[in-house]
Structure formats: C-alpha cells, structure tokens
Design a protein around this motif. Sequence first.
Motif, PDB file in Angstrom:
ATOM      1  N   THR A   1      -3.647  29.541  26.989  1.00  0.00           N
ATOM      2  CA  THR A   1      -3.328  28.833  26.250  1.00  0.00           C
ATOM      3  C   THR A   1      -2.640  27.795  27.362  1.00  0.00           C
ATOM      4  N   GLU A   2      -1.795  26.768  26.758  1.00  0.00           N
ATOM      5  CA  GLU A   2      -1.220  25.614  27.629  1.00  0.00           C
ATOM      6  C   GLU A   2      -0.046  26.224  28.504  1.00  0.00           C
ATOM      7  N   SER A   3       0.388  27.454  28.122  1.00  0.00           N
ATOM      8  CA  SER A   3       1.388  28.067  29.141  1.00  0.00           C
ATOM      9  C   SER A   3       1.220  29.432  29.498  1.00  0.00           C
ATOM     10  N   GLU A   4       0.061  30.045  29.005  1.00  0.00           N
ATOM     11  CA  GLU A   4      -0.274  31.508  29.477  1.00  0.00           C
ATOM     12  C   GLU A   4      -1.699  31.733  29.748  1.00  0.00           C
ATOM     13  N   VAL A   5      -1.888  32.793  30.584  1.00  0.00           N
ATOM     14  CA  VAL A   5      -3.071  33.490  30.839  1.00  0.00           C
ATOM     15  C   VAL A   5      -3.248  34.728  30.374  1.00  0.00           C
ATOM     16  N   PHE A   6      -4.415  34.954  29.763  1.00  0.00           N
ATOM     17  CA  PHE A   6      -4.432  36.497  29.158  1.00  0.00           C
ATOM     18  C   PHE A   6      -5.717  37.110  30.053  1.00  0.00           C
ATOM     19  N   THR A   7      -5.417  38.484  30.464  1.00  0.00           N
ATOM     20  CA  THR A   7      -6.356  39.261  31.228  1.00  0.00           C
ATOM     21  C   THR A   7      -6.971  40.319  30.185  1.00  0.00           C
ATOM     22  N   GLU A   8      -7.903  40.903  31.056  1.00  0.00           N
ATOM     23  CA  GLU A   8      -9.001  41.875  30.469  1.00  0.00           C
ATOM     24  C   GLU A   8      -8.013  43.138  29.928  1.00  0.00           C
ATOM     25  N   ASP A   9      -7.147  43.381  31.105  1.00  0.00           N
ATOM     26  CA  ASP A   9      -6.252  44.678  30.933  1.00  0.00           C
ATOM     27  C   ASP A   9      -5.178  44.592  30.190  1.00  0.00           C
TER      28      ASP A   9
END
Length: 380
Positions: free
Chosen positions: A84-92
């Motif tokens: 998002t404009e402020s977050e990164v999501f990871t596979e784990d």
Amino acid sequence: MVGGESEKRKVVVVVGGGVAGALLAKNMQFDADVVLIDPKEYFEIPWACLRSMVEPSFAERILINHTDYLSNGRIITSRATGITESEVFTEDGQTILYDYLVLATGHADPTPRSRKDRLEQFQQADPTPRSRKDRLEQFQQDNATIKSSSSVLIIGGGRMGVELAGEISVDYPEKKVTLIHKGPRLLEFIGAKASNKALKWLKLKGVDVLLEQSVDLDSITEGERVFTTSAGKSVSADCHFVCVGRPLGSTWLQETFLKESLDKSKRLMVDKNLRVKGRRNIFAIGDITDIHEIKLGYLAQDQAAVVAKNLKLLLKGGRESKLATYKPAPAMAVVSLGRKRGVAQLPFTAISGRLPGMFKSKDLFVGRTRKMMGVGPRVV
C-alpha cells in the motif's frame, strides 16, 4: 508488525536482495532503519553464476549471505506479495510499515534451467533456492550433469547462452556443444560487429551455432535426448539448458496500487531521480525500471548509488531540487568467452580477444563486487 512511527529513524524498506537492492541496503543501513525483504538468505553475483556451473567451487565467492554485509539492518527472508502507500505485505504473513520504499526485484532465474527446473518455475515465481547451502548444491548438480554428458544443447543466444557455451567449450573442449537461437544473430542487445566476433569465436571452439531456429520448450519431455528445431533439424544432446524467458520480477505489482505505474513491458516507470513517477517516497532500481539502456549489473549498482544519495538527502530534510539525477548510460557491455577472452561493445566500436577477457573474464568482477559489498575479495 515491524517498524512504525515510534521508531526514531525513518524506515527504508528495500524489496529485492539482488545486485541493486543489496548494495542499496548496505549503503543505507547506518542512515535509516533498513528492512531488506528477499526470498533468499543470500545475495548472488548474477553475472558470475555461469562460471559456477563449470567450476562449482567458484560459487563460494559469488554467494554472500545478507547477514555478512547488512550488520545494522533487518532481513526478512520471504517474498513481497503486496503493498500500500505505507505498508509491504509478505508471503509469510508479515506487514512492514515504511517511510520510503525501494523496489529492486529485477529478473528472476539467474541461471539456465533444464526441463525439470522449468516445470518448477511454473509453480513458483522463482525456483532459485532460498538457502546458500541449497544453491551451492544446485551448482554441484549442474556441474555433474555437464561432466556426465558428452553433448550439451543450449537454447538461447543472448548473454547467458553465449557465456555458458563459452564456459563449457573452454573447460570441457571434448564435449559437443550446440547453441540454438531464434534470432538472426547472437547477442542482439549489442551491436552486430560484437555479435559477429562472438559467433566467430564460438565456431573456432567447435560450437555448432544454429541461428533463426527455435525449440518448442513445452514439447520437451524429461530425459529428452533428441530435439527438433523449428527448421526441422534434429539435434542430439545428453542434456540441455534453457537460456531464454527470464521472468521480470514485477508480476506481484500488477495486483497493487502501482499497476498503473507499469509500462507495456511491465517495467516501473521512473523519473530522473529514480522515483516511481507520481510517487514521492517510492523508488525503483535495476532491471525492473523502464530506463532505456542495456540492463547490466554495474548500471544497477550506479542506480543504487543515486537512490542512496537521494534517500540520505531526504532523510536529512534536504530540498527536492537538490536530488541527484540518473542519466542512461551509452551502449557498453563485455561478454566473457571462457576464462581468458571476451567481446566488448564500446560506444563507437567493438573489440574481442584477450583485452576484454583481462577486463572481465578471469575473475568476472567477483573480487571487486565482494569488496564493494564490504566482505573482502575472497572467502575467509
């Protein structure tokens, strides 16, 4: 949740631990709270991996654990799946907050693939092993395959295919090597003069080069020994390596808010400061960008240096008018031909022989790159 407003320092998240992302993370680790997200535990010097297929011990120097150069940053061994404009999501399942984001996912698949590896590639974005130990074993397996084969087929006549043909023909001159390329000449990313020099050298080494022909990769079965080209020619080979179709590491971005920032080739459009166009705090470097130049490792390193300079300026509250700019480089490239020779594309000419070989082929810039990453030219 990692990061956040309570941190004293700004959070810089780097997605991708390749040649560009790893160097940027290293250079920023004492200026910000750096988080490196990469599915592998190590950084690999990509232009040296082909040497490791004929000399597995060479791989000890080209695989550098992220922890060896990133002593003051955090490493998340997982794949980024969304932003998002402020977050990164990871596979784990992790969510990482960021103040600045740098996308450096480049190309997957740094080494040639067999039929089995290609099938695995369809099941995951990048079949490259996550651990350094497994990657070393993969090089051992590739070498064992080459050594046990009397004939080798290489599909694809770009840099990877030509350099692999050169490595095998020099280290194992007794083996029959065939190189198939669908284009009218080898190394189509550089000038015709340079590609013709490479073709002449390969033929002198006994490599059978078939131009303007291709092989239906989907028709190849496990254990295939006879391959039919698009021109109807049959080629016998005990093993084969596919040197085409390296996927760009941008697929995951097509499902994010940055999908409109991708051009028709699925590369991120960046401005002169290497920020994703229209975004003040998101940068992109390396192969994933739409910069009009040959995609080479040293240029990715140059881009990393520009972004590091810009991030440091912004972190200190500097004016955006002072941001460093990146200028696309002229067409220059060196393709190694075995251990002592090479072919070089220069701005106004092309040369081949020992001179470009001395420049690149002997060590493949491994000592220089290790020193740049702060780990010393050799493995201790």
